[in-house]
Design a protein around this motif. Structure first.
Motif, mmCIF file in Angstrom:
data_model
loop_
_atom_site.group_PDB
_atom_site.id
_atom_site.type_symbol
_atom_site.label_atom_id
_atom_site.label_comp_id
_atom_site.label_asym_id
_atom_site.label_seq_id
_atom_site.Cartn_x
_atom_site.Cartn_y
_atom_site.Cartn_z
ATOM 1 N N TYR A 6 -4.636 5.177 -1.556
ATOM 2 C CA TYR A 6 -3.508 4.323 -1.954
ATOM 3 C C TYR A 6 -3.974 3.260 -2.948
ATOM 4 N N THR A 10 -3.006 2.603 -7.235
ATOM 5 C CA THR A 10 -2.275 1.417 -7.685
ATOM 6 C C THR A 10 -2.715 0.923 -9.053
ATOM 7 N N GLU A 148 -0.951 3.093 3.477
ATOM 8 C CA GLU A 148 -0.709 2.110 2.418
ATOM 9 C C GLU A 148 -0.999 0.743 3.027
ATOM 10 N N LYS A 150 -1.235 -2.498 2.693
ATOM 11 C CA LYS A 150 -0.852 -3.548 1.746
ATOM 12 C C LYS A 150 -1.579 -4.859 2.024
#
Length: 160
Positions: A6, A10, A148, A150
């Protein structure tokens, strides 16, 4: 499904260093692969992101090459005693516990099956890392639901 994939997706300037066997790791090879992978970049712009055994490879790389890079995010470093027990292998003649000469953040979990908070805090203290405990998050991988991640990406961006 790992959060590193992930992260890599990005930004176009994120690149993964593919290491050989996780079941029979050769730390010398991993360290050499890491050094080769970043050799074409300006060290001042390099931020390493490592998970599990990759954290120990970064620490060993820092010890052997003594290069200064921008920073490193070290996530869920394993306890080498557990590695020895589970993998039946000795990875290091001497554990890389010297102070790392660039900014590092070490992220750990309270219920990591490959380590414990005390060992993670030990590494953070020895390496000179900022220590972040994210609670009960397993090994901070896809098995523990970190796809993911974050929160981890925010920690990475906090490195500047």
């Amino acid at each position: 499904n790992h959060w590193q994939t992930y992260f890599e997706r990005t930004q176009k300037n994120f690149h993964r260093v593919m290491q050989q066997s996780w079941d029979e790791p050769n730390i010398d090879e991993w360290v050499e692969n890491l050094d080769k992978a970043i050799s074409d970049y300006d060290n001042a712009s390099v931020v390493l992101v490592a998970h599990s055994l990759g954290c120990l490879a970064v620490a060993e790389w820092a010890k052997r090459y003594n290069r200064t890079i921008k920073a490193a995010l070290l996530v869920a470093p394993p306890d080498t005693d557990l590695l020895h027990e589970k993998l039946q292998t000795v990875l290091f003649d001497e554990l890389p516990i010297q102070r790392i000469n660039f900014q590092t953040v070490l992220v750990a979990s309270a219920n990591d099956p490959w380590s414990n908070l005390e060992k993670a805090e030990f590494y953070a203290d020895k390496w000179g890392s900022k220590f972040v405990n994210i609670g009960e998050a397993g090994h901070i991988n896809d098995v523990s639901g970190h796809y993911e991640w974050k929160e981890g990406l925010k920690i990475l961006y906090s490195l500047g």
